[in-house]
Design a protein around this motif. Structure first.
Motif, PDB file in Angstrom:
ATOM      1  N   TYR A   1       0.855  -1.186   0.000  1.00  0.00           N
ATOM      2  CA  TYR A   1       0.000   0.000   0.000  1.00  0.00           C
ATOM      3  C   TYR A   1       0.895   1.242   0.000  1.00  0.00           C
ATOM      4  O   TYR A   1       1.878   1.304   0.735  1.00  0.00           O
ATOM      5  CB  TYR A   1      -0.890   0.006   1.250  1.00  0.00           C
ATOM      6  CG  TYR A   1      -2.095   0.926   1.153  1.00  0.00           C
ATOM      7  CD1 TYR A   1      -3.272   0.479   0.581  1.00  0.00           C
ATOM      8  CD2 TYR A   1      -2.039   2.236   1.627  1.00  0.00           C
ATOM      9  CE1 TYR A   1      -4.393   1.308   0.494  1.00  0.00           C
ATOM     10  CE2 TYR A   1      -3.140   3.072   1.542  1.00  0.00           C
ATOM     11  CZ  TYR A   1      -4.318   2.604   0.978  1.00  0.00           C
ATOM     12  OH  TYR A   1      -5.413   3.436   0.883  1.00  0.00           O
TER      13      TYR A   1
ATOM     14  N   TRP B   1      -9.895   2.072  -4.800  1.00  0.00           N
ATOM     15  CA  TRP B   1      -9.150   2.839  -3.796  1.00  0.00           C
ATOM     16  C   TRP B   1     -10.041   3.327  -2.661  1.00  0.00           C
ATOM     17  O   TRP B   1      -9.632   3.265  -1.496  1.00  0.00           O
ATOM     18  CB  TRP B   1      -8.413   4.016  -4.457  1.00  0.00           C
ATOM     19  CG  TRP B   1      -7.110   3.565  -5.048  1.00  0.00           C
ATOM     20  CD1 TRP B   1      -6.836   3.356  -6.360  1.00  0.00           C
ATOM     21  CD2 TRP B   1      -5.914   3.233  -4.334  1.00  0.00           C
ATOM     22  NE1 TRP B   1      -5.554   2.912  -6.511  1.00  0.00           N
ATOM     23  CE2 TRP B   1      -4.955   2.840  -5.290  1.00  0.00           C
ATOM     24  CE3 TRP B   1      -5.564   3.237  -2.991  1.00  0.00           C
ATOM     25  CZ2 TRP B   1      -3.669   2.440  -4.932  1.00  0.00           C
ATOM     26  CZ3 TRP B   1      -4.280   2.846  -2.633  1.00  0.00           C
ATOM     27  CH2 TRP B   1      -3.349   2.457  -3.602  1.00  0.00           C
TER      28      TRP B   1
ATOM     29  N   ARG C   1      -9.120   2.053   1.034  1.00  0.00           N
ATOM     30  CA  ARG C   1      -8.827   3.036   2.080  1.00  0.00           C
ATOM     31  C   ARG C   1      -9.713   2.793   3.305  1.00  0.00           C
ATOM     32  O   ARG C   1      -9.250   2.887   4.453  1.00  0.00           O
ATOM     33  CB  ARG C   1      -9.052   4.452   1.543  1.00  0.00           C
ATOM     34  CG  ARG C   1      -8.675   5.544   2.543  1.00  0.00           C
ATOM     35  CD  ARG C   1      -8.731   6.918   1.894  1.00  0.00           C
ATOM     36  NE  ARG C   1      -8.465   7.949   2.865  1.00  0.00           N
ATOM     37  CZ  ARG C   1      -7.265   8.283   3.283  1.00  0.00           C
ATOM     38  NH1 ARG C   1      -6.205   7.653   2.825  1.00  0.00           N
ATOM     39  NH2 ARG C   1      -7.096   9.257   4.167  1.00  0.00           N
TER      40      ARG C   1
ATOM     41  N   CYS D   1      -2.158   3.050 -10.342  1.00  0.00           N
ATOM     42  CA  CYS D   1      -3.452   2.364 -10.399  1.00  0.00           C
ATOM     43  C   CYS D   1      -3.368   1.156 -11.317  1.00  0.00           C
ATOM     44  O   CYS D   1      -3.577   1.260 -12.524  1.00  0.00           O
ATOM     45  CB  CYS D   1      -4.541   3.318 -10.883  1.00  0.00           C
ATOM     46  SG  CYS D   1      -5.016   4.545  -9.673  1.00  0.00           S
TER      47      CYS D   1
ATOM     48  N   ARG E   1     -10.955   7.621  -7.601  1.00  0.00           N
ATOM     49  CA  ARG E   1      -9.579   7.203  -7.350  1.00  0.00           C
ATOM     50  C   ARG E   1      -8.640   8.408  -7.302  1.00  0.00           C
ATOM     51  O   ARG E   1      -7.651   8.387  -6.580  1.00  0.00           O
ATOM     52  CB  ARG E   1      -9.151   6.187  -8.407  1.00  0.00           C
ATOM     53  CG  ARG E   1      -9.985   4.929  -8.318  1.00  0.00           C
ATOM     54  CD  ARG E   1      -9.490   3.849  -9.205  1.00  0.00           C
ATOM     55  NE  ARG E   1      -8.250   3.278  -8.706  1.00  0.00           N
ATOM     56  CZ  ARG E   1      -7.828   2.072  -9.042  1.00  0.00           C
ATOM     57  NH1 ARG E   1      -8.531   1.329  -9.851  1.00  0.00           N
ATOM     58  NH2 ARG E   1      -6.689   1.607  -8.566  1.00  0.00           N
TER      59      ARG E   1
ATOM     60  N   ILE F   1      -8.395   9.657  -3.760  1.00  0.00           N
ATOM     61  CA  ILE F   1      -7.505   8.901  -2.877  1.00  0.00           C
ATOM     62  C   ILE F   1      -6.058   9.333  -3.082  1.00  0.00           C
ATOM     63  O   ILE F   1      -5.321   9.522  -2.127  1.00  0.00           O
ATOM     64  CB  ILE F   1      -7.659   7.399  -3.155  1.00  0.00           C
ATOM     65  CG1 ILE F   1      -9.060   6.951  -2.806  1.00  0.00           C
ATOM     66  CG2 ILE F   1      -6.645   6.579  -2.366  1.00  0.00           C
ATOM     67  CD1 ILE F   1      -9.476   7.245  -1.378  1.00  0.00           C
TER      68      ILE F   1
END
Length: 240
Positions: free
Chosen positions: A92, A125, A129, A164, A232, A235
């Motif tokens: 991550y 995402w 999260r 991504c 996304r 994030i």
């Protein structure tokens, strides 16, 4: 006149694809020293036909899938973390992470240890999260990251940033970096082949004008891609 009856579409219960587009013949499980624990969001678990977490599990002998959102009290996860013989990490992005892309072989081997266990959050995402925010046991793990140099082949989804990638593409990248670090010695040449075949099947379907839902499908995908990109991007704004 008797109403026309539709023949039920047969499904492969290994790859969960229709028999006509089954990818099992392209599956070649790898044996790895690293154990990959795919923590799959329930929404992702329902994507049996195109979820790359399921596909990743099929491609890795030393792997497992655990479904959930909050893993704080998950027995299986906590058993892995409690095993003193395991070196557990979370793939991550974030601050103070160990970047596999810029570390030398000796550094990678020393950091990963003898029995590396790599946790991967499988979901969008926003979902990933949330999983991390709720799972207190995952928050304490050392993080592993990489500098991505490949463009995602998941072209039916919008990938707004280089980081991504789909789950299977991320694992592919990590495996190659672990090979460079002399931690793994598996052959990853055809690791993405099932994924590539799945994309081929999907594109053939979407591009077929004879498909009765052709125009609606194309329109919906464009809308979904725009939403996906917005979520996304949010994030990545936070994670930097």
């Amino acid at each position: 006149m008797q109403p026309e009856t539709k023949t039920p579409r047969l499904t492969c219960y290994k790859c969960m694809s229709p028999k006509s587009t089954c990818i099992c013949k392209h599956i070649s499980p790898l044996h790895t020293k690293t154990r990959f624990i795919i923590l799959m969001h329930p929404k992702e678990y329902k994507k049996e036909k195109n979820g790359t977490g399921h596909m990743t599990k099929l491609q890795l002998e030393n792997s497992e899938i655990i479904v959930g959102v909050d893993f704080t009290n998950n027995k299986r996860v906590n058993d892995i973390l409690a095993n003193e013989n395991n070196s557990s990490f979370l793939l991550y992005p974030g601050k103070d992470n160990f970047n596999l892309s810029v570390s030398g072989s000796s550094e990678v081997k020393s950091f990963m240890g003898h029995h590396p266990h790599l946790f991967i959050l499988d979901g969008t995402w926003p979902c990933a999260r949330k999983m991390l925010k709720l799972s207190k046991n995952l928050q304490t793990l050392k993080r592993v990251s990489f500098d991505n140099e490949i463009k995602s082949k998941f072209i039916i989804k919008q990938q707004p940033e280089p980081l991504c990638l789909s789950t299977i593409e991320s694992v592919y990248t990590v495996l190659n970096l672990l090979k460079a670090g002399d931690v793994e010695h598996c052959d990853t040449t055809d690791f993405l082949l099932p994924f590539e075949k799945m994309i081929e099947h999907q594109l053939e379907y979407l591009r077929n004008p004879n498909n009765k839902n052709y125009h609606a499908i194309v329109k919906n995908i464009l809308v979904a891609k725009d939403i996906y990109k917005t979520e996304r991007n949010t994030i990545f704004e936070v994670e930097r």
